[in-house]
Write a protein that holds these residues in place. Structure first.
Motif, PDB file in Angstrom:
ATOM      1  N   VAL B  68       0.836  -1.204   0.000  1.00 29.58           N
ATOM      2  CA  VAL B  68       0.000   0.000   0.000  1.00 29.58           C
ATOM      3  C   VAL B  68       0.872   1.257   0.000  1.00 29.58           C
ATOM      4  CG1 VAL B  68      -1.757   1.275   1.300  1.00 29.58           C
ATOM      5  CG2 VAL B  68      -1.821  -1.220   1.276  1.00 29.58           C
ATOM      6  N   GLU B  69       1.931   1.231   0.847  1.00 29.49           N
ATOM      7  CA  GLU B  69       2.740   2.434   1.033  1.00 29.49           C
ATOM      8  C   GLU B  69       3.633   2.769  -0.167  1.00 29.49           C
ATOM      9  OE1 GLU B  69       2.455  -0.138   3.075  1.00 29.49           O
ATOM     10  OE2 GLU B  69       4.364  -0.798   3.926  1.00 29.49           O
ATOM     11  N   THR B  73      -0.943   5.872  -4.229  1.00 29.99           N
ATOM     12  CA  THR B  73      -2.338   6.069  -4.601  1.00 29.99           C
ATOM     13  C   THR B  73      -3.048   6.652  -3.380  1.00 29.99           C
ATOM     14  OG1 THR B  73      -2.696   3.773  -3.977  1.00 29.99           O
ATOM     15  CG2 THR B  73      -2.505   4.235  -6.326  1.00 29.99           C
ATOM     16  N   GLY B  74      -3.403   7.916  -3.451  1.00 30.59           N
ATOM     17  CA  GLY B  74      -4.046   8.575  -2.306  1.00 30.59           C
ATOM     18  C   GLY B  74      -5.472   8.098  -2.150  1.00 30.59           C
ATOM     19  N   LEU B  75      -5.812   7.722  -0.919  1.00 33.75           N
ATOM     20  CA  LEU B  75      -7.120   7.140  -0.665  1.00 33.75           C
ATOM     21  C   LEU B  75      -7.902   8.051   0.286  1.00 33.75           C
ATOM     22  CD1 LEU B  75      -8.646   4.514  -1.281  1.00 33.75           C
ATOM     23  CD2 LEU B  75      -7.374   3.417   0.553  1.00 33.75           C
ATOM     24  N   PHE B  77     -11.379   8.244   2.431  1.00 31.20           N
ATOM     25  CA  PHE B  77     -12.432   7.356   2.899  1.00 31.20           C
ATOM     26  C   PHE B  77     -13.754   8.087   3.099  1.00 31.20           C
ATOM     27  CE2 PHE B  77      -8.512   5.323   4.001  1.00 31.20           C
ATOM     28  CZ  PHE B  77      -8.772   3.973   3.861  1.00 31.20           C
ATOM     29  N   GLY B  95       1.621  12.952   6.017  1.00 33.31           N
ATOM     30  CA  GLY B  95       2.318  12.333   4.886  1.00 33.31           C
ATOM     31  C   GLY B  95       2.807  13.357   3.887  1.00 33.31           C
ATOM     32  N   ARG B 134      -5.079  16.163   3.474  1.00 34.29           N
ATOM     33  CA  ARG B 134      -4.079  15.206   3.942  1.00 34.29           C
ATOM     34  C   ARG B 134      -3.603  14.309   2.794  1.00 34.29           C
ATOM     35  NH1 ARG B 134      -5.781  10.627   8.207  1.00 34.29           N
ATOM     36  NH2 ARG B 134      -6.906   9.890   6.367  1.00 34.29           N
ATOM     37  N   THR B 135      -4.565  13.858   1.990  1.00 37.38           N
ATOM     38  CA  THR B 135      -4.209  12.977   0.875  1.00 37.38           C
ATOM     39  C   THR B 135      -3.409  13.734  -0.192  1.00 37.38           C
ATOM     40  OG1 THR B 135      -6.190  11.687   1.274  1.00 37.38           O
ATOM     41  CG2 THR B 135      -5.146  11.418  -0.858  1.00 37.38           C
ATOM     42  N   ALA B 138       0.374  14.460   0.339  1.00 36.50           N
ATOM     43  CA  ALA B 138       1.352  13.402   0.067  1.00 36.50           C
ATOM     44  C   ALA B 138       1.677  13.322  -1.425  1.00 36.50           C
ATOM     45  CB  ALA B 138       0.823  12.056   0.562  1.00 36.50           C
TER      46      ALA B 138
END
Lengths: 269, 360
Positions: B68-69, B73-75, B77, B95, B134-135, B138
């Motif tokens: 995942v890291e 790919t920014g996720l 939710f 991040g 936040r996403t 990164a």
């Protein structure tokens, strides 16, 4: 239209079942508290303090406290990884492993001691190897820690598992999708969020370890821990002489509850 | 470019895929009912679930087998998944590739005054803004969003929809936006993929999917109730007609043969209601159409107020056929619509779309 009915029921008004439930429970509460108060009240503070200064009691208290700290540390070192693994694993394996972890909790402590003796006792392979290396696994501080860890470590695993499960997996995925490794995620997200629950588990394990008697007396009669000392005092000098040490253990138990309450996550509630 | 090739995954009782999709620097809205595989799609791309077969690549870089890291790919939710023990600022900085990004994104997403607050004190809309910041901090190579607006109140959802649209347009990465809400899907997406039972049922521009659904499922899921089993009845000189029971409708959809069994599909927003005594009324555009509009006499059965518009069921006179039309409030009031009101139903031939095969 639905038929309407009065919300008040005459029979309920006349009889307050909640109060009856409490009164029945109060009998049990008294059964817990009265002997505890009578134990403390029966001991003149002076006598307790005098007895506390005797070398055997000081030695027993020291052994108990240091061994329980060591047991809690060992239980944490090995229990936390297991708890995390259990919390993030699903299916039959998880159920099976959880059952194994619960085994020491349901096993009578004296049987736990017997079981341990068959593995680390004198004359066993492990016991022999350790003795050859200069470490005795029975009748030693190591023996006390082994006995205490066996019965107390499930508290760390079970409580920490619940704490880890309380951390939403999507938080971990969010962290990792932001480029943080599993370890960094554990350190910065999972551990801080689960920490109060983990600390509660460690506290419980410490309390269980310090009160451990059955397995300890089988594995390590010496050096004496407080419970063993109580038993020895009781059998050789009578109940009166065993009381002061018991008061110390009551104090430790109450302190444990205070700590758990302060953490705000009492797993026993 | 995000490319999925023959991607599949099977769970107990659910099969995902095989799915082939390519997403450039655009927004792909993924629409489908719950259990259709939308979240599985995101999980496979993000790497939280491993596929059984198929491959994924991002900008030519294969993601298969990567953690995942490592995927970048920014996720985002559904509930934001903000770290509750950190302030909004710490969340955004968590991040961030560059500490300066925090203030920059805070300004862009209008969360600068929230940065010192903790997630539990933020509203749903604020939480989603922070989560998005936040996403983006990164600097991901692709952005994946899992129903980020579904838990928000309608007014905030509407507002954020518009903001997201312009935000996504400013990004130069593939965006996959999963939702079960057709309005959100069409509002934010450059293209729309409709999922059903783990596979892509149809993919295309939002207007193409809405106006020309390729299956009854897609039609129904995009709010189209007017689906009728029909037979291609007559073809002469480029004008095609379909027969729904006794009623014949002209259509411009002519990729069919005479006698074909089809499903006639008319989006409720394309059905117009007129005053029966006002035969001259009609859009100039309608009159300019190559074939005249289909007009049918009808009687209003019932209606539903859906807030911004009315959904009106009209029984076609002399036929067991009920058409649903969405009507704007001014028209609704002008025609004094109520059960029993007589109206003239106007259906432009261009709005009669044919789905091959009577069912599916």
């Amino acid at each position: 239209m639905l038929p309407t009915r009065s919300r008040t029921d005459a029979a309920v008004d006349r009889f307050d079942w909640l109060s009856v439930a409490f009164l029945l429970g109060a009998v049990l509460l008294c059964y817990y508290l009265v002997p505890l108060f009578s134990l403390v009240a029966a001991q003149p503070p002076g006598a307790v303090l005098d007895r506390l200064r005797t070398p055997v009691v000081v030695s027993a208290a020291t052994t108990s406290l240091t061994a329980a700290l060591a047991s809690a540390a060992v239980a944490t070192a090995f229990g936390l990884p297991l708890a995390y693994w259990l919390a993030r694993t699903d299916g039959r394996v998880e159920t099976l492993v959880t059952a194994v972890v619960l085994l020491p909790l349901v096993l009578p402590p004296i049987v736990s001691g017997m079981v341990l003796l068959t593995v680390v006792g004198p004359g066993t392979l492990l016991g022999g190897l350790a003795a050859a290396g200069g470490v005795s696994l029975t009748r030693s501080f190591a023996g006390v820690v082994l006995a205490q860890t066996f019965v107390a470590s499930p508290f760390v695993v079970v409580t920490a598992k619940a704490a880890f499960e309380g951390v939403d997996r999507s938080l971990e995925y969010a962290s990792r999708s932001l480029g943080k490794s599993r370890l960094a995620t554990f350190r910065r997200v999972t551990l801080p969020l689960a920490w109060p629950g983990i600390l509660a588990g460690i506290t419980l394990a410490f309390a269980r370890a310090i009160g451990e008697f059955g397995a300890t007396i089988m594995l390590a009669y010496y050096p004496r821990t407080m419970p063993v000392q109580i038993w020895v005092s009781f059998t050789t000098l009578g109940l009166e002489n065993a009381f002061p040490v018991a008061v110390i253990l009551v104090g430790v138990a109450v302190a444990t509850l205070i700590v758990l309450d302060a953490l705000g996550t009492n797993p026993l509630e | 470019m995000l490319e999925l090739t023959a991607l599949s995954k099977s769970y107990a009782g659910f099969e995902f895929g095989p799915v082939d999709l390519a997403v450039g620097s655009e927004v792909l809205s993924v629409l489908g009912p719950s259990g259709s595989g939308k979240t599985t799609l995101l999980s496979l791309i993000a790497g939280t679930v491993r596929p059984d077969a198929g491959s994924i690549s991002l900008d030519g870089r294969p993601l298969d087998g990567r953690s995942v890291e490592e995927r970048r790919t920014g996720l985002v939710f559904q509930d934001g998944a903000l770290f509750p023990h950190m302030t909004a600022r710490e969340n955004v900085a968590y991040g961030a590739t560059d500490p300066g990004r925090v203030e920059e994104l805070a300004a862009l997403l209008e969360i600068a005054d929230l940065l010192d607050r903790r997630p539990p004190t933020l509203s749903g809309g604020e939480r989603q803004r922070v989560a998005l910041a936040r996403t983006l901090a990164a600097d991901p190579d692709a952005l994946l969003l899992d129903e980020p607006l579904s838990s928000l109140d309608a007014p905030i959802r509407r507002r954020l929809r518009g903001e997201l649209r312009s935000l996504f347009a400013s990004l130069d990465v593939p965006v996959v936006y999963v939702t079960h809400d057709q309005r959100t899907a069409t509002a934010v997406g450059d293209r729309l993929a409709v999922f059903r039972d783990g596979v892509v049922e149809q993919v295309g521009s939002p207007s193409a999917v809405l106006d020309r659904p390729e299956s009854r499922f897609v039609a129904r899921f995009t709010g189209n109730e007017n689906l009728f089993e029909a037979t291609v009845a007559r073809r002469s000189g480029g004008a095609t007609a379909v027969r729904i029971g006794e009623v014949a409708l002209r259509t411009t959809d002519d990729d069919v043969a005479d006698g074909d069994a089809v499903t006639a599909c008319i989006h409720p927003s394309r059905v117009r209601l007129r005053d029966p005594d006002d035969p001259g009324a009609g859009d100039p555009a309608d009159r300019a159409a190559p074939h005249g509009d289909n007009t049918l006499p009808g009687t209003v059965g019932h209606w539903l107020n859906e807030g911004t518009e009315y959904r009106v069921a009209v029984d076609v006179e002399g036929a067991p056929l009920t058409l649903t039309a969405t009507v704007r409030p001014p028209t609704f009031e002008r025609l004094a619509i109520d059960p029993g009101t007589e109206v003239r139903i106007v259906v432009p031939p261009a709005s009669v779309h044919l789905i091959r095969g009577p069912s599916g």
